[in-house]
Design a protein around this motif. Structure first.
Motif, PDB file in Angstrom:
ATOM      1  N   ALA A  32      54.327  18.384  37.855  1.00  0.00           N
ATOM      2  CA  ALA A  32      55.414  17.398  37.891  1.00  0.00           C
ATOM      3  C   ALA A  32      55.385  16.544  36.629  1.00  0.00           C
ATOM      4  N   ARG A  33      54.170  16.159  36.221  1.00  0.00           N
ATOM      5  CA  ARG A  33      54.040  15.336  35.015  1.00  0.00           C
ATOM      6  C   ARG A  33      54.575  16.082  33.789  1.00  0.00           C
ATOM      7  N   GLY A  34      54.232  17.361  33.694  1.00  0.00           N
ATOM      8  CA  GLY A  34      54.716  18.173  32.578  1.00  0.00           C
ATOM      9  C   GLY A  34      56.233  18.284  32.566  1.00  0.00           C
ATOM     10  N   ALA A  35      56.812  18.463  33.750  1.00  0.00           N
ATOM     11  CA  ALA A  35      58.266  18.635  33.855  1.00  0.00           C
ATOM     12  C   ALA A  35      59.014  17.328  33.598  1.00  0.00           C
ATOM     13  N   LEU A  36      58.427  16.206  34.034  1.00  0.00           N
ATOM     14  CA  LEU A  36      59.110  14.918  33.915  1.00  0.00           C
ATOM     15  C   LEU A  36      58.846  14.247  32.568  1.00  0.00           C
ATOM     16  N   GLY A  37      57.741  14.656  31.920  1.00  0.00           N
ATOM     17  CA  GLY A  37      57.436  14.102  30.598  1.00  0.00           C
ATOM     18  C   GLY A  37      57.125  12.622  30.608  1.00  0.00           C
ATOM     19  N   VAL A  38      56.449  12.170  31.647  1.00  0.00           N
ATOM     20  CA  VAL A  38      56.072  10.746  31.739  1.00  0.00           C
ATOM     21  C   VAL A  38      54.565  10.633  31.979  1.00  0.00           C
ATOM     22  N   SER A  39      54.072   9.407  32.028  1.00  0.00           N
ATOM     23  CA  SER A  39      52.636   9.199  32.205  1.00  0.00           C
ATOM     24  C   SER A  39      52.200   9.551  33.624  1.00  0.00           C
ATOM     25  N   ALA A  40      50.884   9.733  33.791  1.00  0.00           N
ATOM     26  CA  ALA A  40      50.323  10.051  35.116  1.00  0.00           C
ATOM     27  C   ALA A  40      50.667   8.954  36.118  1.00  0.00           C
ATOM     28  N   ASP A  41      50.601   7.685  35.666  1.00  0.00           N
ATOM     29  CA  ASP A  41      50.903   6.557  36.573  1.00  0.00           C
ATOM     30  C   ASP A  41      52.366   6.564  37.006  1.00  0.00           C
ATOM     31  N   ALA A  42      53.259   6.876  36.053  1.00  0.00           N
ATOM     32  CA  ALA A  42      54.697   6.915  36.372  1.00  0.00           C
ATOM     33  C   ALA A  42      54.994   8.038  37.363  1.00  0.00           C
ATOM     34  N   VAL A  43      54.345   9.193  37.173  1.00  0.00           N
ATOM     35  CA  VAL A  43      54.523  10.316  38.107  1.00  0.00           C
ATOM     36  C   VAL A  43      54.056   9.912  39.497  1.00  0.00           C
ATOM     37  N   LYS A  44      52.893   9.258  39.552  1.00  0.00           N
ATOM     38  CA  LYS A  44      52.329   8.838  40.841  1.00  0.00           C
ATOM     39  C   LYS A  44      53.298   7.906  41.581  1.00  0.00           C
ATOM     40  N   LEU A  45      53.880   6.966  40.839  1.00  0.00           N
ATOM     41  CA  LEU A  45      54.849   6.030  41.446  1.00  0.00           C
ATOM     42  C   LEU A  45      56.054   6.777  42.012  1.00  0.00           C
ATOM     43  N   SER A  46      56.590   7.700  41.193  1.00  0.00           N
ATOM     44  CA  SER A  46      57.775   8.470  41.625  1.00  0.00           C
ATOM     45  C   SER A  46      57.462   9.321  42.854  1.00  0.00           C
ATOM     46  N   LEU A  47      56.304   9.988  42.833  1.00  0.00           N
ATOM     47  CA  LEU A  47      55.946  10.864  43.951  1.00  0.00           C
ATOM     48  C   LEU A  47      55.635  10.048  45.212  1.00  0.00           C
ATOM     49  N   ASN A  48      55.027   8.871  45.028  1.00  0.00           N
ATOM     50  CA  ASN A  48      54.775   7.991  46.184  1.00  0.00           C
ATOM     51  C   ASN A  48      56.085   7.571  46.840  1.00  0.00           C
ATOM     52  N   ARG A  49      57.090   7.290  45.990  1.00  0.00           N
ATOM     53  CA  ARG A  49      58.405   6.885  46.515  1.00  0.00           C
ATOM     54  C   ARG A  49      59.011   8.016  47.351  1.00  0.00           C
ATOM     55  N   LEU A  50      58.943   9.239  46.824  1.00  0.00           N
ATOM     56  CA  LEU A  50      59.496  10.391  47.561  1.00  0.00           C
ATOM     57  C   LEU A  50      58.692  10.680  48.835  1.00  0.00           C
ATOM     58  N   THR A  51      57.388  10.402  48.800  1.00  0.00           N
ATOM     59  CA  THR A  51      56.548  10.587  49.998  1.00  0.00           C
ATOM     60  C   THR A  51      56.976   9.608  51.087  1.00  0.00           C
ATOM     61  N   ARG A  52      57.220   8.350  50.687  1.00  0.00           N
ATOM     62  CA  ARG A  52      57.665   7.334  51.670  1.00  0.00           C
ATOM     63  C   ARG A  52      59.016   7.709  52.267  1.00  0.00           C
ATOM     64  N   GLN A  53      59.839   8.389  51.482  1.00  0.00           N
ATOM     65  CA  GLN A  53      61.167   8.810  51.962  1.00  0.00           C
ATOM     66  C   GLN A  53      61.095  10.105  52.779  1.00  0.00           C
ATOM     67  N   ASN A  54      59.866  10.638  52.936  1.00  0.00           N
ATOM     68  CA  ASN A  54      59.666  11.862  53.726  1.00  0.00           C
ATOM     69  C   ASN A  54      60.268  13.104  53.060  1.00  0.00           C
ATOM     70  N   VAL A  55      60.507  13.023  51.751  1.00  0.00           N
ATOM     71  CA  VAL A  55      61.055  14.169  51.015  1.00  0.00           C
ATOM     72  C   VAL A  55      59.926  15.149  50.686  1.00  0.00           C
ATOM     73  N   ILE A  56      58.749  14.576  50.358  1.00  0.00           N
ATOM     74  CA  ILE A  56      57.568  15.391  50.066  1.00  0.00           C
ATOM     75  C   ILE A  56      56.386  14.850  50.856  1.00  0.00           C
ATOM     76  N   ALA A  57      55.312  15.625  50.923  1.00  0.00           N
ATOM     77  CA  ALA A  57      54.066  15.194  51.576  1.00  0.00           C
ATOM     78  C   ALA A  57      52.909  15.723  50.743  1.00  0.00           C
ATOM     79  N   GLN A  58      51.729  15.102  50.926  1.00  0.00           N
ATOM     80  CA  GLN A  58      50.565  15.472  50.119  1.00  0.00           C
ATOM     81  C   GLN A  58      49.400  15.880  51.029  1.00  0.00           C
ATOM     82  N   PRO A  59      49.322  17.183  51.393  1.00  0.00           N
ATOM     83  CA  PRO A  59      48.240  17.619  52.281  1.00  0.00           C
ATOM     84  C   PRO A  59      46.863  17.640  51.627  1.00  0.00           C
ATOM     85  N   ALA A  60      46.808  17.742  50.293  1.00  0.00           N
ATOM     86  CA  ALA A  60      45.524  17.733  49.577  1.00  0.00           C
ATOM     87  C   ALA A  60      45.728  16.981  48.267  1.00  0.00           C
TER      88      ALA A  60
END
Length: 269
Positions: A32-60
């Motif tokens: 995701a970081r490679g595709a979005l071209g942003v920092s690791a922290d920015a990716v984490k924020l974006s993915l956390n937002r999508l996780t809260r929206q139930n769009v994605i989940a993180q099993p591991a």
């Protein structure tokens, strides 16, 4: 005068939608970081937002799954739809076994509360939304016969009926005890092939074959155990308790299977 061209930045939601549109339902945070071209922290924020929206989940850790609308109430993809991809990423041989495998073979009796996966190395369980995955250590995982079963997201490795029967006996305490094992075996027996049972037995400790032979005979599956009886006769060096760690005193001995019958087996209705 030419204006500098500023490339359109891909948003996390678009990236996830694009993956799903191409039929892919899992990704790693580094991808995701490679595709979005942003920092690791920015990716984490974006993915956390999508996780809260139930769009994605993180099993591991770092491993994400896309949750289609039909599984939003589950809060995750079903285990059999992401375990193959996770195991491939971890480079670990695996198979779904025990009650999870029995369910694929139409013999789980009750729907298993957790998805049971056998690996060569210990791994912590997964809890993702309402999905639970437990991992059990099994020697010679790569030698255990399995079949590939189709899921909506590809294929999952599942132990064959014969290998499942052996594992149920070997891990009886992890699947509700010998009474429950006997009940599942009663339903599984008609799918067991006598020759394949002997092949599967070669990947398991000999006491598992001794106990399984006794239990299958108890279930009336006489045709299925003929070849296994010969295998046990040639291989078993000692008599083993039907229920391990329960003592053998005053136990009846079954000579065919070299088993001390140290517990009464009561099948569940």
């Amino acid at each position: 005068m030419h204006m500098n061209y500023i490339p359109h930045r891909v948003h996390a939601k678009d990236y996830v939608s694009g993956l799903a549109a191409s039929g892919r339902y899992h990704f790693h945070s580094s991808e995701a970081r490679g595709a979005l071209g942003v920092s690791a922290d920015a990716v984490k924020l974006s993915l956390n937002r999508l996780t809260r929206q139930n769009v994605i989940a993180q099993p591991a850790r770092g491993f994400y799954v896309i949750v289609p609308p039909e599984y939003r109430s589950l809060g995750c993809l079903p285990a059999d739809q992401f375990i193959p991809a996770l195991m491939k990423r971890l480079n670990q041989p695996y198979y779904a076994g025990l009650l999870s495998a029995a369910q694929y073979h139409g013999a789980a009796h009750h729907r298993p509360q957790e998805f049971q996966v056998l690996l060569e190395k210990a791994r912590r369980p997964i809890s993702c939304g309402q999905v639970r995955v437990t991992f059990l250590v099994r020697k010679h995982v790569q030698l255990v016969p399995y079949q590939e079963i189709n899921t909506p997201r590809g294929w999952v490795r599942v132990s064959t009926p014969e290998a499942t029967a052996l594992d149920l006996v070997g891990y009886c305490r992890r699947v509700g005890g010998l009474g429950h094992v006997a009940t599942v075996l009663h339903e599984l027996a008609e799918q067991i092939d006598p020759q394949r049972l002997v092949v599967a037995a070669r990947s398991a400790p000999i006491p598992w074959a001794q106990r399984l032979g006794y239990l299958l005979e108890l279930a009336g599956a006489y045709d299925q155990v003929n070849s296994l009886r010969d295998y046990v006769k040639n291989r078993a060096r000692q008599t083993v308790p039907l229920l391990p760690g329960f003592g053998n005193k005053k136990s009846q001995r079954d000579a065919n299977w070299k088993v001390f019958v140290n517990t009464k087996i009561e099948k569940e209705l």
